[in-house]
Design a protein around this motif. Sequence first.
Motif, PDB file in Angstrom:
ATOM      1  N   TYR A 191       0.842  -1.195   0.000  1.00 28.38           N
ATOM      2  CA  TYR A 191       0.000   0.000   0.000  1.00 28.38           C
ATOM      3  C   TYR A 191       0.880   1.250   0.000  1.00 28.38           C
ATOM      4  O   TYR A 191       1.758   1.396   0.850  1.00 28.38           O
ATOM      5  CB  TYR A 191      -0.912   0.013   1.223  1.00 28.38           C
ATOM      6  N   ARG A 192       0.612   2.139  -0.945  1.00 34.35           N
ATOM      7  CA  ARG A 192       1.409   3.360  -1.061  1.00 34.35           C
ATOM      8  C   ARG A 192       0.501   4.584  -1.100  1.00 34.35           C
ATOM      9  O   ARG A 192      -0.420   4.652  -1.905  1.00 34.35           O
ATOM     10  CB  ARG A 192       2.283   3.316  -2.313  1.00 34.35           C
ATOM     11  N   SER A 193       0.786   5.537  -0.235  1.00 35.37           N
ATOM     12  CA  SER A 193       0.002   6.760  -0.193  1.00 35.37           C
ATOM     13  C   SER A 193       0.487   7.706  -1.290  1.00 35.37           C
ATOM     14  O   SER A 193       1.670   8.012  -1.371  1.00 35.37           O
ATOM     15  CB  SER A 193       0.149   7.432   1.177  1.00 35.37           C
ATOM     16  N   SER A 194      -0.453   8.133  -2.122  1.00 37.52           N
ATOM     17  CA  SER A 194      -0.088   9.007  -3.232  1.00 37.52           C
ATOM     18  C   SER A 194      -1.322   9.777  -3.695  1.00 37.52           C
ATOM     19  O   SER A 194      -2.395   9.197  -3.829  1.00 37.52           O
ATOM     20  CB  SER A 194       0.471   8.175  -4.398  1.00 37.52           C
ATOM     21  N   PRO A 195      -1.203  11.099  -3.920  1.00 37.56           N
ATOM     22  CA  PRO A 195      -2.336  11.860  -4.454  1.00 37.56           C
ATOM     23  C   PRO A 195      -2.790  11.284  -5.786  1.00 37.56           C
ATOM     24  O   PRO A 195      -2.002  10.679  -6.527  1.00 37.56           O
ATOM     25  CB  PRO A 195      -1.765  13.275  -4.625  1.00 37.56           C
TER      26      PRO A 195
END
Length: 255
Positions: free
Chosen positions: A66-70
Amino acid sequence: MKGWLKSVFALLCLALNLQATACQLRFAAETDFPPHLIKNDEQHWHGQTAELLQALAAKVGCQIDYRSSPWLRSLMQLKSGELDVISHLYRNAEREKDYYFLGPHHLEAIWLIGKAADFKEVRTLTDTIHLKPAPRIAVLNGAYYGEDFAAVQRNPGFAALLVPISSIQDKLALLNAGRVDAILEDRSVLHYWQQHQLKSASLYRPIVQIYQAPVYFGFSKKSISAAQFAKLQQAWLLMEKDQTVRNIQQRYQPQ
């Protein structure tokens, strides 16, 4: 000779097993997009989209990174192969050049959501142009809201009302803080807020439907091979056949 063949076969099996264990799907995930993506206090992911992808990954022997990215950056990273998969992607011929589409995993219904008293004269999106004082409407930067919305957006009077936001969390925080008067959001999000009695949720109403269309998991053609995607497609079909998809969706959607 037979012993040598057995050793080679064992090594091949081990290599395949290690390859399956090492398989990871780099997934762009908003940390607060209920009921689709929810990260709990123990840092575990659940929600409709999260659980569908988890079930899919399990069937093909992969883990999810899981990667947080706009949103806008996620689209660019998916195109370049820095990400493997994103969710809630509208399908069109232009995007099919760069992404594989799997699903749909959700029927998205985007509404103008705000306080009913502030929008009591609004019957269509263009009616917001004539409101006094002019409302501030939060929209997700890079999101697609349909051709009708795009046509209205070309009106300078309407475009001036829009407040571009980089992530789902920013949009919801601004609404709850009173820094915008409305948001464009999937109605299922509002339903979740009200079902769980989140702060101020009871004040908001769906005002005007903006767009409705199925959304898909999008896989990068840079990082996912045609053979790998064929396995993902087969796994998804099995999930549909054994009711896994339907059962997960029913847990989170309004009945």
